[in-house]
Design a protein around this motif. Sequence first.
Motif, PDB file in Angstrom:
ATOM      1  N   THR A   1     -10.102   3.672   0.607  1.00 22.81           N
ATOM      2  CA  THR A   1      -8.831   3.030   0.263  1.00 22.81           C
ATOM      3  C   THR A   1      -8.313   3.543  -1.071  1.00 22.81           C
ATOM      4  N   LEU A   2      -9.181   3.656  -2.054  1.00 21.70           N
ATOM      5  CA  LEU A   2      -8.756   4.133  -3.375  1.00 21.70           C
ATOM      6  C   LEU A   2      -8.239   5.572  -3.309  1.00 21.70           C
ATOM      7  N   VAL A   3      -8.933   6.437  -2.596  1.00 24.65           N
ATOM      8  CA  VAL A   3      -8.522   7.842  -2.482  1.00 24.65           C
ATOM      9  C   VAL A   3      -7.162   7.940  -1.795  1.00 24.65           C
ATOM     10  N   LYS A   4      -7.002   7.223  -0.682  1.00 23.02           N
ATOM     11  CA  LYS A   4      -5.740   7.289   0.067  1.00 23.02           C
ATOM     12  C   LYS A   4      -4.595   6.624  -0.689  1.00 23.02           C
ATOM     13  N   TYR A  20      -3.017   5.080   5.442  1.00 25.50           N
ATOM     14  CA  TYR A  20      -4.448   4.859   5.643  1.00 25.50           C
ATOM     15  C   TYR A  20      -4.857   5.338   7.035  1.00 25.50           C
ATOM     16  N   SER A  21      -4.383   6.523   7.387  1.00 26.12           N
ATOM     17  CA  SER A  21      -4.641   7.124   8.697  1.00 26.12           C
ATOM     18  C   SER A  21      -6.142   7.160   8.997  1.00 26.12           C
ATOM     19  N   GLY A  22      -6.471   6.777  10.213  1.00 25.90           N
ATOM     20  CA  GLY A  22      -7.874   6.752  10.623  1.00 25.90           C
ATOM     21  C   GLY A  22      -8.542   5.411  10.381  1.00 25.90           C
ATOM     22  N   ASP A  23      -7.930   4.564   9.551  1.00 26.34           N
ATOM     23  CA  ASP A  23      -8.490   3.246   9.255  1.00 26.34           C
ATOM     24  C   ASP A  23      -7.605   2.115   9.791  1.00 26.34           C
ATOM     25  N   ILE A  24      -6.292   2.267   9.644  1.00 29.98           N
ATOM     26  CA  ILE A  24      -5.361   1.226  10.081  1.00 29.98           C
ATOM     27  C   ILE A  24      -4.545   1.758  11.247  1.00 29.98           C
ATOM     28  N   ALA A  56     -11.729   1.810  -9.171  1.00 28.13           N
ATOM     29  CA  ALA A  56     -10.480   2.073  -9.879  1.00 28.13           C
ATOM     30  C   ALA A  56     -10.135   3.551  -9.799  1.00 28.13           C
ATOM     31  N   VAL A  57      -8.836   3.830  -9.881  1.00 27.33           N
ATOM     32  CA  VAL A  57      -8.339   5.204  -9.957  1.00 27.33           C
ATOM     33  C   VAL A  57      -7.236   5.238 -11.001  1.00 27.33           C
ATOM     34  N   PHE A  58      -7.056   6.410 -11.611  1.00 30.74           N
ATOM     35  CA  PHE A  58      -5.959   6.625 -12.545  1.00 30.74           C
ATOM     36  C   PHE A  58      -5.009   7.619 -11.908  1.00 30.74           C
ATOM     37  N   VAL A  59      -3.709   7.290 -11.911  1.00 32.90           N
ATOM     38  CA  VAL A  59      -2.703   8.144 -11.281  1.00 32.90           C
ATOM     39  C   VAL A  59      -1.776   8.667 -12.389  1.00 32.90           C
ATOM     40  N   PRO A  60      -1.977   9.920 -12.825  1.00 33.80           N
ATOM     41  CA  PRO A  60      -1.127  10.479 -13.878  1.00 33.80           C
ATOM     42  C   PRO A  60       0.341  10.510 -13.444  1.00 33.80           C
ATOM     43  N   GLY A  61       1.232  10.179 -14.360  1.00 38.22           N
ATOM     44  CA  GLY A  61       2.661  10.266 -14.096  1.00 38.22           C
ATOM     45  C   GLY A  61       3.241   9.119 -13.280  1.00 38.22           C
ATOM     46  N   ALA A  62       2.414   8.167 -12.885  1.00 34.61           N
ATOM     47  CA  ALA A  62       2.886   7.037 -12.066  1.00 34.61           C
ATOM     48  C   ALA A  62       3.110   5.815 -12.942  1.00 34.61           C
ATOM     49  N   TRP A 101      -5.751  -6.428  -6.314  1.00 31.28           N
ATOM     50  CA  TRP A 101      -5.301  -5.218  -6.988  1.00 31.28           C
ATOM     51  C   TRP A 101      -4.743  -5.583  -8.363  1.00 31.28           C
ATOM     52  N   HIS A 102      -5.101  -4.785  -9.350  1.00 33.59           N
ATOM     53  CA  HIS A 102      -4.547  -4.923 -10.701  1.00 33.59           C
ATOM     54  C   HIS A 102      -3.982  -3.557 -11.078  1.00 33.59           C
ATOM     55  N   LEU A 103      -2.697  -3.519 -11.406  1.00 34.89           N
ATOM     56  CA  LEU A 103      -2.024  -2.282 -11.795  1.00 34.89           C
ATOM     57  C   LEU A 103      -1.589  -2.407 -13.248  1.00 34.89           C
ATOM     58  N   GLU A 104      -1.902  -1.374 -14.027  1.00 33.00           N
ATOM     59  CA  GLU A 104      -1.540  -1.412 -15.444  1.00 33.00           C
ATOM     60  C   GLU A 104      -1.139  -0.015 -15.909  1.00 33.00           C
ATOM     61  N   GLU A 105       0.067   0.057 -16.470  1.00 33.75           N
ATOM     62  CA  GLU A 105       0.526   1.322 -17.031  1.00 33.75           C
ATOM     63  C   GLU A 105      -0.262   1.589 -18.310  1.00 33.75           C
ATOM     64  N   ARG A 106      -0.841   2.787 -18.359  1.00 34.29           N
ATOM     65  CA  ARG A 106      -1.631   3.176 -19.529  1.00 34.29           C
ATOM     66  C   ARG A 106      -1.297   4.610 -19.884  1.00 34.29           C
ATOM     67  N   GLY A 107      -0.873   4.827 -21.108  1.00 31.04           N
ATOM     68  CA  GLY A 107      -0.572   6.188 -21.551  1.00 31.04           C
ATOM     69  C   GLY A 107       0.454   6.838 -20.639  1.00 31.04           C
ATOM     70  N   GLU A 108       0.069   7.913 -20.044  1.00 30.46           N
ATOM     71  CA  GLU A 108       0.971   8.692 -19.187  1.00 30.46           C
ATOM     72  C   GLU A 108       0.687   8.485 -17.708  1.00 30.46           C
ATOM     73  N   GLY A 109       0.295   7.274 -17.329  1.00 33.40           N
ATOM     74  CA  GLY A 109       0.007   7.055 -15.918  1.00 33.40           C
ATOM     75  C   GLY A 109      -0.284   5.606 -15.602  1.00 33.40           C
ATOM     76  N   LEU A 110      -0.874   5.415 -14.446  1.00 32.82           N
ATOM     77  CA  LEU A 110      -1.126   4.082 -13.918  1.00 32.82           C
ATOM     78  C   LEU A 110      -2.604   3.918 -13.573  1.00 32.82           C
ATOM     79  N   LEU A 111      -3.217   2.877 -14.111  1.00 31.28           N
ATOM     80  CA  LEU A 111      -4.578   2.505 -13.747  1.00 31.28           C
ATOM     81  C   LEU A 111      -4.486   1.492 -12.613  1.00 31.28           C
ATOM     82  N   MET A 112      -5.127   1.791 -11.499  1.00 30.01           N
ATOM     83  CA  MET A 112      -5.141   0.897 -10.336  1.00 30.01           C
ATOM     84  C   MET A 112      -6.583   0.476 -10.082  1.00 30.01           C
ATOM     85  N   GLU A 113      -6.828  -0.823 -10.154  1.00 30.47           N
ATOM     86  CA  GLU A 113      -8.162  -1.368  -9.938  1.00 30.47           C
ATOM     87  C   GLU A 113      -8.113  -2.269  -8.712  1.00 30.47           C
ATOM     88  N   CYS A 114      -9.104  -2.142  -7.857  1.00 35.36           N
ATOM     89  CA  CYS A 114      -9.190  -2.997  -6.679  1.00 35.36           C
ATOM     90  C   CYS A 114     -10.562  -3.671  -6.648  1.00 35.36           C
TER      91      CYS A 114
END
Length: 194
Positions: free
Chosen positions: A161-164, A28-32, A3-9, A116-129
């Motif tokens: 994938t999560l970082v990119k 996804y440069s270098g992978d796809i 999972a990653v958290f993306v502030p402001g998204a 993928w599960h995307l959920e708005e939380r607080g001031e951003g987006l939690l993305m879980e894969c």
Amino acid sequence: LGAVFVPGANAGDGLAVLRDVPRYPEIYSGDILEARILSEAGSRRRVLFRVVKKKVITVVLETEYDVEDRFPAPGRAQMWSRSVRVAEVEDAGKPTEKVKPPDTGWGFLWRLHSYWHLEERGEGLLMECRAISLTRDVPAALAWIVKPMVSSLPREALAGTLVKTKAAVERQAAARRAAGRLHPAVPPREAPAA
């Protein structure tokens, strides 16, 4: 699982990136190497990816997925991706290139399902894969080369994938916010007539 958290998204930013299949080779440069939508109907689509994995050896795979978007609640979205065909590409990019029949070859990857599960939380987006991959047993004679690659690739692929994805969603959110500043929600008042 990662999972990653993306502030402001928001969920729209995440979906915009995950749905932008033609841009996957850039995101996804270098992978796809190649990505395209084969068919689309409502919230479902069939996509094709040509992916490359490099470790001790280089493997190119041509994969097809059935993808479905789901919206369980406001501010939440899911994207389910299930592989329907995985084929190794022999001599990729050369005149002798050949796509092998599905489920043959080295067996680095037979199936891959991603949720993928995307959920708005607080001031951003939690993305879980959640990614589930299936490989086959490696022949004993090749185990010393192939086993480390097969064992570490799923974990490394998910982390990459999560970082990119996070970087692309950050860019998407910044562009959305910039556009919002350029187009205010309330138009300015007109100056009084002279």
